[in-house]
Motif scaffolding. Structure first.
Motif, PDB file in Angstrom:
ATOM      1  N   ALA A 161       0.858  -1.224  -0.078  1.00  0.00           N
ATOM      2  CA  ALA A 161       0.071   0.067  -0.020  1.00  0.00           C
ATOM      3  C   ALA A 161       0.853   1.202   0.012  1.00  0.00           C
ATOM      4  O   ALA A 161       0.655   2.260  -0.627  1.00  0.00           O
ATOM      5  CB  ALA A 161      -0.985   0.042   1.204  1.00  0.00           C
ATOM      6  N   ALA A 162       1.967   1.041   0.818  1.00  0.00           N
ATOM      7  CA  ALA A 162       2.886   2.472   0.958  1.00  0.00           C
ATOM      8  C   ALA A 162       3.408   2.598  -0.532  1.00  0.00           C
ATOM      9  O   ALA A 162       3.614   3.715  -0.984  1.00  0.00           O
ATOM     10  CB  ALA A 162       3.938   2.219   1.919  1.00  0.00           C
ATOM     11  N   LEU A 163       3.996   1.592  -1.177  1.00  0.00           N
ATOM     12  CA  LEU A 163       4.540   1.780  -2.512  1.00  0.00           C
ATOM     13  C   LEU A 163       3.583   2.233  -3.711  1.00  0.00           C
ATOM     14  O   LEU A 163       4.053   2.739  -4.398  1.00  0.00           O
ATOM     15  CB  LEU A 163       5.312   0.259  -2.918  1.00  0.00           C
ATOM     16  N   ARG A 164       2.580   1.721  -3.557  1.00  0.00           N
ATOM     17  CA  ARG A 164       1.314   2.115  -4.408  1.00  0.00           C
ATOM     18  C   ARG A 164       1.272   3.782  -4.247  1.00  0.00           C
ATOM     19  O   ARG A 164       0.693   4.577  -5.068  1.00  0.00           O
ATOM     20  CB  ARG A 164       0.063   1.432  -4.241  1.00  0.00           C
ATOM     21  N   GLY A 165       1.156   3.973  -2.861  1.00  0.00           N
ATOM     22  CA  GLY A 165       1.039   5.588  -2.660  1.00  0.00           C
ATOM     23  C   GLY A 165       2.295   6.433  -3.152  1.00  0.00           C
ATOM     24  O   GLY A 165       2.068   7.546  -3.753  1.00  0.00           O
ATOM     25  N   ILE A 166       3.470   5.927  -3.063  1.00  0.00           N
ATOM     26  CA  ILE A 166       4.626   6.593  -3.421  1.00  0.00           C
ATOM     27  C   ILE A 166       4.808   6.276  -5.041  1.00  0.00           C
ATOM     28  O   ILE A 166       5.297   7.533  -5.562  1.00  0.00           O
ATOM     29  CB  ILE A 166       5.789   6.150  -2.800  1.00  0.00           C
ATOM     30  N   LEU A 167       4.786   5.415  -5.534  1.00  0.00           N
ATOM     31  CA  LEU A 167       4.822   4.825  -6.907  1.00  0.00           C
ATOM     32  C   LEU A 167       3.330   4.435  -7.653  1.00  0.00           C
ATOM     33  O   LEU A 167       3.174   3.590  -8.064  1.00  0.00           O
ATOM     34  CB  LEU A 167       5.763   3.895  -6.997  1.00  0.00           C
ATOM     35  N   PRO A 168       2.527   5.499  -7.716  1.00  0.00           N
ATOM     36  CA  PRO A 168       1.213   5.083  -8.545  1.00  0.00           C
ATOM     37  C   PRO A 168       1.380   4.716  -9.781  1.00  0.00           C
ATOM     38  O   PRO A 168       2.124   4.983 -10.627  1.00  0.00           O
ATOM     39  CB  PRO A 168       0.243   6.364  -8.290  1.00  0.00           C
ATOM     40  N   ALA A 169       0.795   3.778 -10.075  1.00  0.00           N
ATOM     41  CA  ALA A 169       0.570   3.174 -11.633  1.00  0.00           C
ATOM     42  C   ALA A 169      -0.196   3.903 -12.526  1.00  0.00           C
ATOM     43  O   ALA A 169      -1.207   3.355 -12.826  1.00  0.00           O
ATOM     44  CB  ALA A 169       0.365   1.571 -11.488  1.00  0.00           C
ATOM     45  N   ASP A 170       0.150   5.113 -12.971  1.00  0.00           N
ATOM     46  CA  ASP A 170      -0.507   5.759 -13.817  1.00  0.00           C
ATOM     47  C   ASP A 170       0.397   6.359 -15.013  1.00  0.00           C
ATOM     48  O   ASP A 170       1.517   5.843 -15.010  1.00  0.00           O
ATOM     49  CB  ASP A 170      -1.192   6.934 -13.009  1.00  0.00           C
ATOM     50  N   ASP A 171      -0.124   7.490 -15.451  1.00  0.00           N
ATOM     51  CA  ASP A 171       0.657   7.799 -16.842  1.00  0.00           C
ATOM     52  C   ASP A 171       1.681   8.956 -16.363  1.00  0.00           C
ATOM     53  O   ASP A 171       1.995   9.762 -17.242  1.00  0.00           O
ATOM     54  CB  ASP A 171      -0.362   8.279 -17.886  1.00  0.00           C
ATOM     55  N   ARG A 172       1.970   9.409 -15.024  1.00  0.00           N
ATOM     56  CA  ARG A 172       2.826  10.539 -14.674  1.00  0.00           C
ATOM     57  C   ARG A 172       4.196  10.389 -15.326  1.00  0.00           C
ATOM     58  O   ARG A 172       5.015  11.287 -15.134  1.00  0.00           O
ATOM     59  CB  ARG A 172       2.494  10.868 -13.497  1.00  0.00           C
ATOM     60  N   TRP A 173       4.435   8.995 -15.385  1.00  0.00           N
ATOM     61  CA  TRP A 173       6.241   8.772 -15.475  1.00  0.00           C
ATOM     62  C   TRP A 173       6.572   9.026 -16.916  1.00  0.00           C
ATOM     63  O   TRP A 173       5.960   8.591 -17.991  1.00  0.00           O
ATOM     64  CB  TRP A 173       6.096   7.229 -14.966  1.00  0.00           C
ATOM     65  N   ARG A 174       7.675   9.414 -16.902  1.00  0.00           N
ATOM     66  CA  ARG A 174       8.309   9.548 -18.231  1.00  0.00           C
ATOM     67  C   ARG A 174       8.767   8.513 -19.159  1.00  0.00           C
ATOM     68  O   ARG A 174       8.805   8.393 -20.361  1.00  0.00           O
ATOM     69  CB  ARG A 174       9.441  10.690 -18.171  1.00  0.00           C
ATOM     70  N   ASP A 175       9.203   7.529 -18.133  1.00  0.00           N
ATOM     71  CA  ASP A 175       9.687   6.178 -18.726  1.00  0.00           C
ATOM     72  C   ASP A 175       8.521   5.536 -19.169  1.00  0.00           C
ATOM     73  O   ASP A 175       7.305   4.874 -18.348  1.00  0.00           O
ATOM     74  CB  ASP A 175      10.240   5.325 -17.592  1.00  0.00           C
ATOM     75  N   ARG A 176       8.297   5.292 -20.377  1.00  0.00           N
ATOM     76  CA  ARG A 176       7.051   4.464 -21.177  1.00  0.00           C
ATOM     77  C   ARG A 176       7.531   3.234 -21.536  1.00  0.00           C
ATOM     78  O   ARG A 176       6.936   2.576 -22.361  1.00  0.00           O
ATOM     79  CB  ARG A 176       6.557   5.253 -22.174  1.00  0.00           C
ATOM     80  N   HIS A 177       8.769   2.692 -21.066  1.00  0.00           N
ATOM     81  CA  HIS A 177       9.173   1.381 -21.150  1.00  0.00           C
ATOM     82  C   HIS A 177       9.582   0.997 -22.687  1.00  0.00           C
ATOM     83  O   HIS A 177       8.591   0.824 -23.784  1.00  0.00           O
ATOM     84  CB  HIS A 177       8.156   0.153 -21.019  1.00  0.00           C
ATOM     85  N   GLY A 178      10.894   1.229 -22.956  1.00  0.00           N
ATOM     86  CA  GLY A 178      11.166   1.108 -24.599  1.00  0.00           C
ATOM     87  C   GLY A 178      11.199   2.487 -25.355  1.00  0.00           C
ATOM     88  O   GLY A 178      10.480   3.338 -24.881  1.00  0.00           O
ATOM     89  N   SER A 179      11.968   2.699 -26.352  1.00  0.00           N
ATOM     90  CA  SER A 179      11.861   3.706 -27.112  1.00  0.00           C
ATOM     91  C   SER A 179      10.596   3.853 -27.798  1.00  0.00           C
ATOM     92  O   SER A 179      10.521   4.959 -28.340  1.00  0.00           O
ATOM     93  CB  SER A 179      13.286   3.425 -28.193  1.00  0.00           C
ATOM     94  N   SER A 180       9.864   2.726 -28.038  1.00  0.00           N
ATOM     95  CA  SER A 180       8.653   2.925 -28.888  1.00  0.00           C
ATOM     96  C   SER A 180       7.618   3.770 -28.144  1.00  0.00           C
ATOM     97  O   SER A 180       6.620   4.211 -28.590  1.00  0.00           O
ATOM     98  CB  SER A 180       8.295   1.605 -29.235  1.00  0.00           C
ATOM     99  N   GLY A 181       7.705   3.647 -26.616  1.00  0.00           N
ATOM    100  CA  GLY A 181       6.924   4.604 -25.763  1.00  0.00           C
ATOM    101  C   GLY A 181       5.488   3.544 -25.304  1.00  0.00           C
ATOM    102  O   GLY A 181       4.743   4.059 -24.800  1.00  0.00           O
ATOM    103  N   HIS A 182       5.745   2.145 -25.827  1.00  0.00           N
ATOM    104  CA  HIS A 182       4.626   1.297 -25.269  1.00  0.00           C
ATOM    105  C   HIS A 182       4.846   0.458 -24.368  1.00  0.00           C
ATOM    106  O   HIS A 182       6.007   0.280 -23.950  1.00  0.00           O
ATOM    107  CB  HIS A 182       4.265   0.470 -26.645  1.00  0.00           C
ATOM    108  N   GLY A 183       4.038   0.235 -23.655  1.00  0.00           N
ATOM    109  CA  GLY A 183       4.182  -0.390 -22.331  1.00  0.00           C
ATOM    110  C   GLY A 183       2.648  -0.234 -21.502  1.00  0.00           C
ATOM    111  O   GLY A 183       2.148   0.789 -21.952  1.00  0.00           O
ATOM    112  N   SER A 184       2.708  -1.086 -20.540  1.00  0.00           N
ATOM    113  CA  SER A 184       1.390  -0.824 -19.652  1.00  0.00           C
ATOM    114  C   SER A 184       1.317   0.527 -19.075  1.00  0.00           C
ATOM    115  O   SER A 184       2.552   0.999 -18.601  1.00  0.00           O
ATOM    116  CB  SER A 184       1.219  -2.124 -18.706  1.00  0.00           C
ATOM    117  N   SER A 185       0.191   0.984 -18.654  1.00  0.00           N
ATOM    118  CA  SER A 185       0.138   2.093 -17.816  1.00  0.00           C
ATOM    119  C   SER A 185       0.803   1.962 -16.622  1.00  0.00           C
ATOM    120  O   SER A 185       0.484   1.043 -15.811  1.00  0.00           O
ATOM    121  CB  SER A 185      -1.373   2.316 -17.818  1.00  0.00           C
TER     122      SER A 185
END
Length: 120
Positions: free
Chosen positions: A43-67
């Protein structure tokens, strides 16, 4: 698995067990499990590191990956991918309720490896 490794590698000697996970989106924590601390950590990690689209790293150069995948790449800065634990007289010296747990934030890759090495 850990006990068999230590029996073979340590031969009852004192030393250090190093545990390492070679994945960008996972880490190792030493915590109490079963009394709610493991759920509190998640729960603490979800609060600190929410799995949403705010992150610049989009997994790979193509910018594709799960939200939210970029948050997983920050996880090892907070939950390191390694732990070094004392081994005394052939036994791992953890506190009364301590356990080593693997924290994996990558929903797309649930299988993870852990590498063990013994230093004496």
């Amino acid at each position: 698995m850990r006990s068999a490794f230590l029996r073979e590698a340590a031969h009852g000697r004192n030393g250090l067990l190093n545990v390492f996970t070679p994945h960008l989106t996972s880490g190792l924590a030493v915590i109490e499990t079963g009394a709610g601390s493991d759920d509190d950590l998640l729960a603490a990690l979800r609060g600190i590191l929410p799995a949403d689209d705010r992150w610049r790293d989009r997994h790979g150069s193509s910018g594709h990956g799960s939200s939210g995948h970029g948050s997983g790449h920050v996880l090892p800065a907070l939950v390191p991918p390694h732990a070094t634990l004392p081994e005394v007289d052939g036994e791992l010296e953890l506190g009364t309720s301590q356990s080593v747990v693997l924290v994996n934030s990558n929903r797309d890759s649930p299988e993870r490896q852990v590498r063990l090495s013994f230093l004496s």
